[in-house]
Design a protein around this motif. Structure first.
Motif, PDB file in Angstrom:
ATOM      1  N   ASP A 188     -13.246  -3.395  19.799  1.00  0.00           N
ATOM      2  CA  ASP A 188     -11.910  -2.560  19.089  1.00  0.00           C
ATOM      3  C   ASP A 188     -10.797  -3.784  19.231  1.00  0.00           C
ATOM      4  OD1 ASP A 188     -12.741  -0.039  18.788  1.00  0.00           O
ATOM      5  OD2 ASP A 188     -12.329   0.437  21.208  1.00  0.00           O
ATOM      6  N   LYS A 189      -9.990  -3.712  17.842  1.00  0.00           N
ATOM      7  CA  LYS A 189      -8.871  -4.636  17.888  1.00  0.00           C
ATOM      8  C   LYS A 189      -7.861  -4.197  18.548  1.00  0.00           C
ATOM      9  CE  LYS A 189      -6.298  -5.244  14.362  1.00  0.00           C
ATOM     10  NZ  LYS A 189      -5.727  -5.371  13.044  1.00  0.00           N
ATOM     11  N   ILE A 190      -7.013  -5.206  19.161  1.00  0.00           N
ATOM     12  CA  ILE A 190      -5.881  -4.893  20.087  1.00  0.00           C
ATOM     13  C   ILE A 190      -4.736  -5.533  19.316  1.00  0.00           C
ATOM     14  CG2 ILE A 190      -4.781  -5.211  22.393  1.00  0.00           C
ATOM     15  CD1 ILE A 190      -7.376  -3.445  22.388  1.00  0.00           C
ATOM     16  N   ALA A 191      -5.138  -6.603  18.935  1.00  0.00           N
ATOM     17  CA  ALA A 191      -3.626  -7.261  18.322  1.00  0.00           C
ATOM     18  C   ALA A 191      -4.282  -8.509  17.090  1.00  0.00           C
ATOM     19  CB  ALA A 191      -2.834  -7.899  19.098  1.00  0.00           C
ATOM     20  N   ASP A 192      -3.471  -8.776  16.297  1.00  0.00           N
ATOM     21  CA  ASP A 192      -3.627 -10.084  15.693  1.00  0.00           C
ATOM     22  C   ASP A 192      -2.431 -10.789  15.249  1.00  0.00           C
ATOM     23  OD1 ASP A 192      -2.845  -8.755  13.155  1.00  0.00           O
ATOM     24  OD2 ASP A 192      -4.879  -8.208  12.632  1.00  0.00           O
ATOM     25  N   GLU A 193      -2.641 -11.910  14.860  1.00  0.00           N
ATOM     26  CA  GLU A 193      -1.224 -12.712  14.213  1.00  0.00           C
ATOM     27  C   GLU A 193      -1.855 -13.909  13.328  1.00  0.00           C
ATOM     28  OE1 GLU A 193       1.966 -15.438  16.511  1.00  0.00           O
ATOM     29  OE2 GLU A 193       1.532 -13.494  17.558  1.00  0.00           O
ATOM     30  N   ILE A 194      -1.041 -14.028  12.346  1.00  0.00           N
ATOM     31  CA  ILE A 194      -1.169 -14.972  11.426  1.00  0.00           C
ATOM     32  C   ILE A 194       0.012 -15.913  11.386  1.00  0.00           C
ATOM     33  CG2 ILE A 194      -2.112 -15.967   9.165  1.00  0.00           C
ATOM     34  CD1 ILE A 194      -3.612 -13.070   9.108  1.00  0.00           C
ATOM     35  N   SER A 195       0.314 -17.165  11.483  1.00  0.00           N
ATOM     36  CA  SER A 195       1.386 -17.815  11.230  1.00  0.00           C
ATOM     37  C   SER A 195       1.192 -19.027  10.842  1.00  0.00           C
ATOM     38  CB  SER A 195       2.177 -17.633  12.738  1.00  0.00           C
ATOM     39  OG  SER A 195       3.254 -18.591  12.606  1.00  0.00           O
ATOM     40  N   GLY A 196       1.461 -19.358   9.630  1.00  0.00           N
ATOM     41  CA  GLY A 196       1.216 -20.593   8.942  1.00  0.00           C
ATOM     42  C   GLY A 196      -0.340 -21.016   9.026  1.00  0.00           C
ATOM     43  N   THR A 197      -0.477 -22.179   9.709  1.00  0.00           N
ATOM     44  CA  THR A 197      -1.873 -22.395   9.847  1.00  0.00           C
ATOM     45  C   THR A 197      -2.745 -22.194  10.926  1.00  0.00           C
ATOM     46  OG1 THR A 197      -1.345 -24.419  10.845  1.00  0.00           O
ATOM     47  CG2 THR A 197      -1.291 -24.783   8.442  1.00  0.00           C
ATOM     48  N   GLU A 198      -2.387 -21.159  11.803  1.00  0.00           N
ATOM     49  CA  GLU A 198      -2.794 -20.558  12.970  1.00  0.00           C
ATOM     50  C   GLU A 198      -3.260 -19.167  12.824  1.00  0.00           C
ATOM     51  OE1 GLU A 198      -0.721 -21.367  16.526  1.00  0.00           O
ATOM     52  OE2 GLU A 198       0.482 -23.200  15.888  1.00  0.00           O
ATOM     53  N   SER A 216      -7.324 -20.103  16.037  1.00  0.00           N
ATOM     54  CA  SER A 216      -7.613 -21.192  15.395  1.00  0.00           C
ATOM     55  C   SER A 216      -6.407 -21.908  14.716  1.00  0.00           C
ATOM     56  CB  SER A 216      -8.840 -21.104  14.393  1.00  0.00           C
ATOM     57  OG  SER A 216      -8.243 -20.247  13.332  1.00  0.00           O
ATOM     58  N   ASN A 217      -6.452 -23.135  14.376  1.00  0.00           N
ATOM     59  CA  ASN A 217      -5.374 -23.832  13.950  1.00  0.00           C
ATOM     60  C   ASN A 217      -6.234 -24.765  12.816  1.00  0.00           C
ATOM     61  OD1 ASN A 217      -2.932 -24.728  13.121  1.00  0.00           O
ATOM     62  ND2 ASN A 217      -3.251 -26.757  14.320  1.00  0.00           N
ATOM     63  N   ILE A 218      -5.495 -25.115  11.587  1.00  0.00           N
ATOM     64  CA  ILE A 218      -6.239 -25.580  10.346  1.00  0.00           C
ATOM     65  C   ILE A 218      -5.595 -26.769  10.036  1.00  0.00           C
ATOM     66  CG2 ILE A 218      -7.290 -25.307   8.084  1.00  0.00           C
ATOM     67  CD1 ILE A 218      -8.473 -23.419  10.186  1.00  0.00           C
ATOM     68  N   GLU A 219      -6.172 -27.917   9.653  1.00  0.00           N
ATOM     69  CA  GLU A 219      -5.435 -29.058   8.977  1.00  0.00           C
ATOM     70  C   GLU A 219      -6.245 -29.343   7.748  1.00  0.00           C
ATOM     71  OE1 GLU A 219      -5.192 -31.992  12.073  1.00  0.00           O
ATOM     72  OE2 GLU A 219      -3.627 -31.255  12.974  1.00  0.00           O
ATOM     73  N   GLU A 232      -2.308 -18.872   2.202  1.00  0.00           N
ATOM     74  CA  GLU A 232      -1.756 -17.311   2.034  1.00  0.00           C
ATOM     75  C   GLU A 232      -2.747 -16.565   3.201  1.00  0.00           C
ATOM     76  OE1 GLU A 232      -3.294 -13.721  -0.987  1.00  0.00           O
ATOM     77  OE2 GLU A 232      -3.009 -15.919  -1.672  1.00  0.00           O
ATOM     78  N   ALA A 233      -1.898 -15.913   3.772  1.00  0.00           N
ATOM     79  CA  ALA A 233      -2.492 -14.984   5.184  1.00  0.00           C
ATOM     80  C   ALA A 233      -3.324 -14.100   4.490  1.00  0.00           C
ATOM     81  CB  ALA A 233      -1.372 -14.333   5.733  1.00  0.00           C
ATOM     82  N   VAL A 234      -4.491 -13.941   5.268  1.00  0.00           N
ATOM     83  CA  VAL A 234      -5.722 -13.055   4.997  1.00  0.00           C
ATOM     84  C   VAL A 234      -5.977 -12.055   6.191  1.00  0.00           C
ATOM     85  CG1 VAL A 234      -8.087 -12.602   4.132  1.00  0.00           C
ATOM     86  CG2 VAL A 234      -6.801 -14.493   3.160  1.00  0.00           C
ATOM     87  N   ARG A 235      -5.725 -10.690   5.984  1.00  0.00           N
ATOM     88  CA  ARG A 235      -5.981 -10.161   6.940  1.00  0.00           C
ATOM     89  C   ARG A 235      -6.683  -8.601   6.667  1.00  0.00           C
ATOM     90  NH1 ARG A 235      -1.060  -9.943   8.785  1.00  0.00           N
ATOM     91  NH2 ARG A 235      -1.097 -10.549  10.909  1.00  0.00           N
ATOM     92  N   LYS A 236      -7.966  -8.332   7.346  1.00  0.00           N
ATOM     93  CA  LYS A 236      -8.488  -7.264   7.226  1.00  0.00           C
ATOM     94  C   LYS A 236      -9.054  -6.613   8.547  1.00  0.00           C
ATOM     95  CE  LYS A 236     -11.637  -9.757   4.682  1.00  0.00           C
ATOM     96  NZ  LYS A 236     -12.713 -10.062   3.651  1.00  0.00           N
ATOM     97  N   GLU A 237      -9.692  -5.787   8.471  1.00  0.00           N
ATOM     98  CA  GLU A 237     -10.262  -4.842   9.800  1.00  0.00           C
ATOM     99  C   GLU A 237     -10.827  -5.795  10.421  1.00  0.00           C
ATOM    100  OE1 GLU A 237     -10.732  -2.139  12.571  1.00  0.00           O
ATOM    101  OE2 GLU A 237      -9.462  -2.115  10.908  1.00  0.00           O
ATOM    102  N   LYS A 275      -0.801 -15.437  24.663  1.00  0.00           N
ATOM    103  CA  LYS A 275       0.064 -16.535  24.795  1.00  0.00           C
ATOM    104  C   LYS A 275      -0.741 -18.048  25.461  1.00  0.00           C
ATOM    105  CE  LYS A 275       3.704 -18.101  27.872  1.00  0.00           C
ATOM    106  NZ  LYS A 275       4.618 -17.612  29.033  1.00  0.00           N
ATOM    107  N   GLU A 276      -1.731 -17.564  26.289  1.00  0.00           N
ATOM    108  CA  GLU A 276      -2.326 -18.833  26.765  1.00  0.00           C
ATOM    109  C   GLU A 276      -3.557 -19.428  25.563  1.00  0.00           C
ATOM    110  OE1 GLU A 276      -2.098 -19.806  29.665  1.00  0.00           O
ATOM    111  OE2 GLU A 276      -1.128 -18.537  30.802  1.00  0.00           O
ATOM    112  N   THR A 277      -3.930 -18.326  24.754  1.00  0.00           N
ATOM    113  CA  THR A 277      -4.707 -18.838  23.647  1.00  0.00           C
ATOM    114  C   THR A 277      -3.981 -20.025  22.665  1.00  0.00           C
ATOM    115  OG1 THR A 277      -6.114 -16.856  23.718  1.00  0.00           O
ATOM    116  CG2 THR A 277      -6.325 -18.490  21.763  1.00  0.00           C
ATOM    117  N   LYS A 278      -2.696 -19.498  22.428  1.00  0.00           N
ATOM    118  CA  LYS A 278      -1.730 -20.398  21.823  1.00  0.00           C
ATOM    119  C   LYS A 278      -1.755 -21.643  22.248  1.00  0.00           C
ATOM    120  CE  LYS A 278       0.951 -16.735  19.235  1.00  0.00           C
ATOM    121  NZ  LYS A 278       2.211 -16.299  19.161  1.00  0.00           N
ATOM    122  N   SER A 279      -1.312 -21.705  23.486  1.00  0.00           N
ATOM    123  CA  SER A 279      -1.309 -22.911  24.550  1.00  0.00           C
ATOM    124  C   SER A 279      -2.289 -23.856  24.167  1.00  0.00           C
ATOM    125  CB  SER A 279      -0.966 -22.718  25.846  1.00  0.00           C
ATOM    126  OG  SER A 279      -0.881 -23.828  26.729  1.00  0.00           O
TER     127      SER A 279
END
Length: 772
Positions: A188-198, A216-219, A232-237, A275-279
């Motif tokens: 089950d999905k709990i949360a998601d977040e898209i911010s720029g390249t992350e 993930s982070n993209i360059e 462009e952010a892409v969000r699906k189920e 938070k830890e994943t972002k770090s």
């Protein structure tokens, strides 16, 4: 048997793309780091036949058991390591056309697994239906230097067109296990977040409530120059990603770098997982792909320093042994005593990714010699932590008073195997766990393990065996009824020799271990026995069973009988089986298999391997010559035991034949089942075949012993082992054996039954003439 992997000492190489071999290659080229792993699925879209697989260690789901008829004692679920979020995906579009190797014309395809540095590289040229042609190179790895991190460098070069290139790197959590019993999705999905390249997605397992955050982070780079593009952010189920659109010209190289991470609630509080994943992503991205790869290369160099086997004169054998060692270290690093080794590791879903007796019987010897002592100790502690569950498992089947039956299959200590002939009857797994304790102490000398952990386990196991036997008035001996031995082509048999001999050995060793703890730590001994409600009469009961156990044998042939009535079967040899009828587990009915004399894997010979000191060579030879010709070797665990025993019998031809079979089992797809995943636990048997087989290494009375021979095709072979604080380099050539001691500790070493002094930081050489 397939033969498409190119011979190379340090690389696994596939040249040319054959869709019919793709699932096999997805297994062979798998990556892992002990904490997570993945099959070698393509980054770009692939609509052909594939088995998608990304796995996170320790995260599982109790899939409801699927059986036709329920029996009391059946486990209610089969625990499965889950196919987790796919983090490697990158959709590639040229103008409006998707790159798909199932529909494109593919040339110059090459897949290379660099085992020395620990990365997977793939190159190809693809011509799309529109006629556009492009070249791709991808490199990826799961870092063992930072086992939460994975990285991809994916480069695309248009060869004959200008146009728009659209890249959509994504994380897809809308996945399911191929072996899901009821086609259920487990996340089950709990949360998601898209911010720029992350991009991040946090998923939770149903029922077990494990949480995993994947980020993930993209360059992006054009001809090595970093691009600044707002995606462009892409969000699906259960799906997050970004779309990058770039105008490209012919021969311009566009490179996408994807730094990813998997973190689980097994290691972090759920509320701080994102938070830890972002770090982790921030730290890894700051290092960059090249630095991460350098760290990966250095970490693997250190592992190879401790564990490499070098073979001169046989590239195929060299490639095979390194492949097996590589996959073992990708699967288990020993950092976490909550983790164990699934038969398929991170390479497939078959067997659920759970723990079997393979770990104790085959993997423990490998890690004892090639890794720090804590690694193999953690494998034993894993079982100690689950002792309470083992006692519960036994109680469900009617055993009492602290009797422990370890599960055939488990994730958390609870039995979750759903075939009656295995769940209820393949009880020899208990003995393998006791033997691993013995083997660990024999090798390390760490008798403190008995008082800290081991004796409690041994007593639980001995109590089980005491209740599992019964007295036969007819034989006036104790017997063991209704079991399945290691040979799973026999079910519900009476008096399997291996199981009987293992049961009495367990009671002997539990008694001996109790004496050691009583002598060394009497207060701890008394406290432990009190906590276990142990009555001294239990020792007497065990001794009576040890003295009066029945062991089937045939005096005329001079062999131990696999079980009562084995000689009533029609005694056909494997050599007389038509090739068209093999493997019999794929060609015969189960009824026909059960009525045949054919043996899946070492059974009596497994016992002779464990307890070889108790039997002379003539006994070993009679049993080997009788049982091996009846063995079809349709278990991955079979060839290694036969190789080791053949070596002990100086049967060099068969020792080498069985070594090649176990070493290249997956690389050559001997059993037509590599597409399901690799046979990770049997890979340890490959190492055993070289070190215990060809080098004849044993531990006797606390001393290393060697009885070496050199296979005819080899010029030499050498390997490194750790032993009681020392590191030894052993080299075996046509002229003899040399052993270099790389520590300051003095040793006595046995070479063909003669003891030699090996002072610290010195080397001894013993030529063959001196060994005669």
């Amino acid at each position: 048997m397939k033969n498409y992997i190119k011979a190379d000492e340090w690389n696994i190489i596939e040249e040319g793309f054959d869709p019919h071999l793709n699932k096999i290659s997805e297994s062979i080229f798998s990556l892992g780091n002990g904490r997570m792993g993945q099959r070698a699925n393509f980054e770009e879209t692939y609509t052909g036949e594939t088995l998608l697989g990304n796995y996170v260690a320790g995260v599982y789901y109790p899939d409801k058991t699927r059986v036709g008829w329920w029996k009391n004692g059946y486990p209610e679920y089969f625990a499965k390591v889950l196919n987790a979020a796919n983090w490697v995906g990158i959709e590639v579009k040229l103008d409006d056309e998707i790159l798909d190797l199932a529909t494109a014309e593919v040339s110059d395809f090459k897949r290379l697994l660099n085992m020395h540095a620990g990365y997977l590289e793939r190159t190809f040229t693809a011509k799309l239906k529109s006629g556009k042609t492009l070249k791709v190179k991808s490199t990826r790895f799961c870092s063992i230097a930072d086992d939460e991190v994975g990285a991809i460098r994916y480069s695309i070069t248009p060869l004959d067109f200008d146009g728009k290139l659209t890249l959509t790197p994504f994380i897809d959590g809308d996945v399911k296990n191929q072996d899901s019993n009821y086609d259920e999705k487990f996340w089950d999905k709990i949360a998601d977040e898209i911010s720029g390249t992350e991009a991040y997605i946090k998923l939770r397992t149903k029922k077990t409530a494990f949480e995993v955050c994947t980020g993930s982070n993209i360059e992006l780079y054009k001809n090595a120059e970093k691009l600044d593009i707002n995606p462009e952010a892409v969000r699906k189920e259960k799906f997050v990603g970004q779309t990058f659109s770039i105008e490209v010209k012919a021969n311009e190289e566009i490179t996408l770098v994807k730094i990813a991470a998997n973190l689980s609630s097994e290691n972090y509080p759920k509320e701080s997982l994102l938070k830890e994943t972002k770090s982790v992503i921030a730290n890894a991205s700051a290092k960059g792909f090249d630095t991460l790869l350098t760290e990966q290369t250095e970490a693997w160099a250190s592992k190879w320093e401790e564990s490499d086997i070098i073979i001169e004169g046989d590239v195929s054998a060299q490639q095979a042994i390194r492949f097996n060692i590589f996959q073992l270290f990708q699967t288990y690093t020993g950092k976490d005593d909550r983790l164990n080794i699934g038969p398929k590791g991170f390479t497939g879903e078959k067997y659920g990714g759970s723990t079997y007796w393979d770990t104790e019987a085959y993997c423990v010897p490998f890690y004892l010699a090639t890794a720090p002592q804590e690694v193999s100790k953690n494998l034993l502690i894993y079982r100690h932590k689950q002792l309470g569950k083992a006692i519960e498992n036994a109680a469900k089947l009617g055993f009492k008073d602290g009797a422990a039956l370890y599960p055939m299959v488990t994730m958390n200590g609870e039995e979750c195997h759903n075939e009656w002939e295995i769940t209820f009857e393949e009880i020899h797994r208990n003995g393998a766990i006791a033997f691993a304790i013995f083997n660990y102490i024999r090798y390390t000398g760490d008798e403190s393990y008995l008082s800290d952990f081991g004796l409690e386990v041994l007593i639980g196991i001995a109590r089980f065996w005491k209740q599992r036997v019964n007295w036969s008035n007819d034989k006036q001996q104790y017997v063991m009824l209704g079991v399945t031995g290691p040979n799973e082509y026999e079910n519900n048999i009476n008096n399997n020799w291996y199981t009987n001999i293992l049961a009495t050995w367990c009671m002997k060793y539990a008694t001996e271990a109790a004496g050691i703890v009583k002598t060394q730590q009497p207060e701890k001994y008394n406290s432990l026995l009190k906590s276990l409600n142990f009555d001294q009469k239990e020792f007497t009961d065990w001794a009576d069973i040890i003295e009066k156990m029945y062991y089937p044998h045939d005096e005329k042939l001079g062999i131990f009988l696999q079980q009562d009535g084995y000689l009533d079967k029609e005694q056909t040899l494997v050599k007389d089986l038509p090739a068209s009828e093999r493997p019999i587990n794929q060609k015969w009915s189960w009824d026909r298999i059960l009525r045949s004399c054919f043996i899946k894997q070492a059974d009596v010979l497994q016992g002779l391997y464990f307890f070889e000191e108790d039997y002379d060579l003539d006994t070993l030879k009679r049993n080997f010559d009788f049982y091996e010709p009846r063995t079809v070797h349709e278990s991955s665990l079979s060839p290694c035991v036969h190789s080791i025993l053949a070596a002990k019998l100086n049967d060099e031809a068969r020792a080498y034949e069985f070594y090649l079979r176990t070493a290249r089992l997956d690389l050559d797809d001997y059993n037509n089942d590599t597409e399901d995943g690799l046979h990770i636990t049997s890979m340890a048997g490959t190492w055993m075949s070289v070190v215990e087989g060809f080098a004849g290494m044993r531990v006797r009375d606390g001393k290393l012993q060697f009885n070496p021979f050199l296979p005819g095709k080899w010029k030499s072979f050498s390997f490194t082992i750790g032993f009681r604080g020392t590191t030894l380099k052993i080299n075996i050539t046509e002229s003899g054996i040399s052993i270099k001691n790389n520590a300051a500790i003095d040793l006595e070493i046995g070479i063909r039954n003669q003891l030699y002094k090996l002072a610290g930081n010195t080397e001894i050489e013993v030529n063959n003439a001196a060994l005669v």
